[in-house]
Design a protein around this motif. Structure first.
Motif, mmCIF file in Angstrom:
data_model
loop_
_atom_site.group_PDB
_atom_site.id
_atom_site.type_symbol
_atom_site.label_atom_id
_atom_site.label_comp_id
_atom_site.label_asym_id
_atom_site.label_seq_id
_atom_site.Cartn_x
_atom_site.Cartn_y
_atom_site.Cartn_z
ATOM 1 N N SER A 367 0.818 -1.210 0.000
ATOM 2 C CA SER A 367 0.000 0.000 0.000
ATOM 3 C C SER A 367 0.854 1.264 0.000
ATOM 4 N N GLU A 368 2.097 1.141 0.451
ATOM 5 C CA GLU A 368 2.992 2.295 0.475
ATOM 6 C C GLU A 368 3.796 2.428 -0.813
ATOM 7 N N SER A 369 3.691 1.443 -1.695
ATOM 8 C CA SER A 369 4.438 1.456 -2.947
ATOM 9 C C SER A 369 3.550 1.959 -4.083
ATOM 10 N N GLU A 370 4.163 2.569 -5.083
ATOM 11 C CA GLU A 370 3.442 3.046 -6.258
ATOM 12 C C GLU A 370 3.650 2.133 -7.456
ATOM 13 N N ASP A 371 4.303 1.013 -7.256
ATOM 14 C CA ASP A 371 4.575 0.062 -8.338
ATOM 15 C C ASP A 371 3.316 -0.760 -8.606
ATOM 16 N N SER A 372 2.757 -0.664 -9.808
ATOM 17 C CA SER A 372 1.516 -1.380 -10.137
ATOM 18 C C SER A 372 1.732 -2.891 -10.158
ATOM 19 N N HIS A 375 1.527 -4.135 -6.699
ATOM 20 C CA HIS A 375 0.134 -4.201 -6.251
ATOM 21 C C HIS A 375 -0.540 -5.462 -6.791
#
Length: 719
Positions: A367-372, A375
């Motif tokens: 949830s803290e990562s922006e890597d799709s 996710h």
């Protein structure tokens, strides 16, 4: 006893016999309600017979003797020579209790204690036809073992006859035919001698001699006339039998001369017909029925070999009997189940629990990562972990019937003791829940059922005067609701009087008069769970000491469950229990008290809201809040669980979590709400064991350790 026998064989016996004995208890009580049910009589007979066979193989003579006497009783009952009575059932149930006691001793690797001789004698008395006594029928005694052994083998529609059972059959036949003549004695002696030299296998000559003893020489002829059957000693055979015998030999799956278990079962069926006694010979067949075909059996095929040639049975070592097993198994259906040690299941569940914790941690990091792609991977892991968790939980599930099965006997015995007429109705017996819960719920449910029978159901005369049927009804039901199980114990008895409960509470010193008067009816009903509380004026061997119901409440609370009581005077009482499906993984509400994380079991949480603490009230010296015209006691659990923050100033606003324990609801003031999270319960360390209000610990998604709050224990200790 052969304790040094193969451990696998012993374990198989313990599992199979244990299941049969559990079922027998229920079947016997059911038989008393339906005494003419022939299928039930046969099932009970087969149950005792199967346990006896396994016990005989392990040389458990005490167990064999008791089961044999009980088996004889049901042989008489199913042949309609005696009727089922309550006195007879008392004796049989006493015999079952002795069998269960001996079975427990075997499980503990102890020598079983024989049943009392008086019980065996009484069973033997009931095994005789109605109106007869042992003195009236002295001639029947010697032949009885032989008749029983053959009848039991003929009656069995499924299952295998063991070597031990076959040896007993030969011995019984020898004893039963001992007075038939010198030639019969010589034949029996030759069989016994041959059997002792090679106890595992039966030769062709031995089998022919057995048939001769059963029916007389030349009587086992099928459609061929008796005059055409040659002497088996001559090694000849009618031509009409040879082709069919050869065909059957091919169909049997091998060229071995050994007789398989299935072939022996079919032979007995053809000799007597399915379910018939040995008295039904081939000559008794009706004209419309075809006579049995000996040529279609495996043993008949064995006749085609010269009797003077050495057989494989004599050439092979003792374990050669197992060679026939693959042929039998190849015709049977493939195995669809496997027996697994429960410890292995527990280990797998623990590993899945650890996987859940890792999943929670990765979800927090994802949830803290922006890597799709991260996710997507975490989402896939979440789905797989959830499915795996459900699948592993399903392997640990057992039907609640494992608990319900004991209650017909409990109710039956208690009703006879109290001179009451009670019918037990059960619903939802196939509802599944965790095996640990099944074991943990057994004792609380026994207390509740006994309480319904003793306190709830009135005496038959009292029920009649009240316009009710003489027979009372106790209903036991189970159903699944989401991730919880709902259990209910209901009776149509006299119900509970709230006023009487208030008076008892004042007499016992639980409440003063003013506090008792303010109790609602539901709160009065919950008084039955107070320690030492009883509505009985006289103490009996069943109840009256106020011990039991408080244990029930404590046990259910330990299972993170709730108990709710409903009652109407004159109508009856219902006790409802709600417990989670499993104790391994628990859904919780994560909260913060200061800098410390805590987990509240979600089953206790009713609602959450934000509160202006300046609007709280004080009643009887206790802080309260009013929500929708309902008053809730308010507790600052931070003062209990985080003592270092005792002197800090209270905030003006706070989050309040309304939690429930049965019918009681209170508000907990917390600093912060984190959210819902599934946690794995870890036991507290040795230094923290027994800490009031703590059920265990877990690791949160952010890697911190959180204590799991035991709400009932917390309030009992601090509130």
């Amino acid at each position: 006893m052969a304790f040094d026998a193969d451990e696998e064989i012993l374990q198989d016996f313990l599992v199979e016999a244990g299941e049969i004995l559990e079922l027998l208890s229920e079947q016997l009580v059911d038989l008393e309600q339906h005494p003419e049910d022939s299928d039930l009589l046969n099932a009970i007979f087969r149950g005792f017979h199967t346990v006896k066979g396994g016990a005989g193989f392990l040389q458990l003579d005490a167990l064999v003797n008791c089961c044999h006497s009980a088996e004889n009783v049901f042989d008489t009952l199913r042949n309609h020579k005696r009727t089922v009575t309550s006195d007879l059932m008392d004796v049989v149930l006493q015999a079952l209790d002795n069998v269960n006691a001996m079975f427990d001793e075997v499980r503990n690797r102890e020598e079983p204690t024989p049943a009392p001789q008086s019980l065996i004698a009484t069973l033997d008395q009931y095994a005789l036809p109605e109106g007869e006594s042992p003195v009236d029928a002295p001639g029947d005694s010697p032949a009885r073992p032989a008749d029983d052994a053959v009848a039991a083998a003929a009656e069995e529609d499924h299952g295998d006859i063991t070597d031990e059972e076959f040896e007993q059959l030969l011995d019984a036949l020898e004893d039963g035919k001992g007075k038939a003549g010198d030639s019969a004695c010589e034949d029996a002696g030759s069989i016994e001698g041959a059997g002792s030299s090679n106890s595992d296998d039966i030769s062709d000559d031995e089998f022919e001699d057995l048939l001769d003893q059963l029916h007389g020489k030349g009587r086992f002829s099928g459609e061929v006339a008796s005059t055409d059957v040659p002497d088996p000693d001559a090694g000849g055979q009618p031509e009409a039998e040879k082709p069919a015998a050869a065909d059957d030999k091919k169909a049997s799956g091998g060229d071995s001369d050994l007789i398989t278990d299935d072939e022996f079962e079919r032979l007995l069926d053809e000799l007597h017909g399915k379910g018939k006694s040995p008295a039904h010979s081939a000559g008794d067949e009706k004209p419309g029925n075809s006579a049995p075909q000996p040529a279609s059996d495996g043993p008949a095929a064995n006749k085609s070999e010269p009797a003077t040639q050495p057989t494989e049975a004599s050439a092979r070592p003792t374990p050669a009997a197992k060679a026939a097993t693959p042929a039998r198994d190849s015709q049977a259906q493939a195995e669809t189940s496997v027996r697994v040690d429960t410890k292995r299941l527990d280990d797998i569940m623990n590993m899945v629990g650890e996987l859940v914790l890792v999943r929670n941690r990765l979800q927090r990091l994802g949830s803290e990562s922006e890597d799709s792609e991260m996710h997507k991977a975490v989402s896939n892991l979440d789905v797989v972990t959830t499915d795996l968790q459900s699948a592993v939980m399903a392997t640990r599930m057992q039907p609640i019937k494992k608990v319900f099965g004991r209650f017909p006997r409990v109710v039956r015995d208690l009703a006879r003791n109290l001179k009451k007429e009670i019918n037990l109705v059960m619903h939802g017996e196939d509802t599944d829940l965790d095996k640990n819960l099944v074991e943990a719920l057994a004792d609380p449910l026994v207390h509740l059922v006994r309480n319904s029978v003793d306190h709830g159901i009135e005496m038959p005369d009292v029920r009649e005067q009240a316009g009710k049927p003489r027979q009372g009804t106790v209903t036991l039901s189970a159903e699944q609701e989401g991730d919880h199980i709902l259990l209910s114990i209901e009776d149509d008895g006299g119900g509970m009087d709230p006023e009487k409960l208030r008076r008892k509470a004042v007499e016992k010193g639980i409440y003063d008069q003013d506090a008792a008067d303010r109790l609602t009816d539901n709160e009065c009903f919950n008084l039955i769970f107070a320690a030492g509380f009883s509505t009985k004026d006289q103490i009996s061997d069943v109840s009256g000491r106020g011990v039991g119901m408080d244990v029930v409440k404590t046990k259910i609370s330990q299972l993170n469950g709730q108990v709710h009581v409903e009652s109407k005077p004159g109508k009856g009482t219902a006790i409802r229990i709600k417990v989670p499906l499993t104790l391994a993984i628990m859904p919780t509400l994560m909260i913060m008290l200061g800098n410390q994380s805590f987990a509240l079991p979600l089953v206790n949480v009713v609602e959450i809201f934000h509160l202006d603490l300046s609007k709280k009230n004080v009643v009887d010296g206790r802080e309260c809040i009013v929500v929708r015209d309902k008053v809730f006691p308010l507790f600052h659990i931070k003062r209990w669980l985080v003592p270092s923050d005792t002197g800090t100033a209270e905030p003006e606003n706070a989050h309040v979590v309304i939690v429930a324990m049965g019918t009681r609801q209170v508000g907990f003031v917390v600093d912060q709400l984190v959210g819902q999270e599934e946690v794995v319960i870890k036991p507290l360390g040795r230094a923290l064991q027994g800490t009031p209000g703590m059920a265990g610990a877990t690791i949160t998604g952010d890697g911190r350790i959180a204590l799991i709050i035991d709400v009932p224990s917390l309030l009992q200790h601090y509130g």
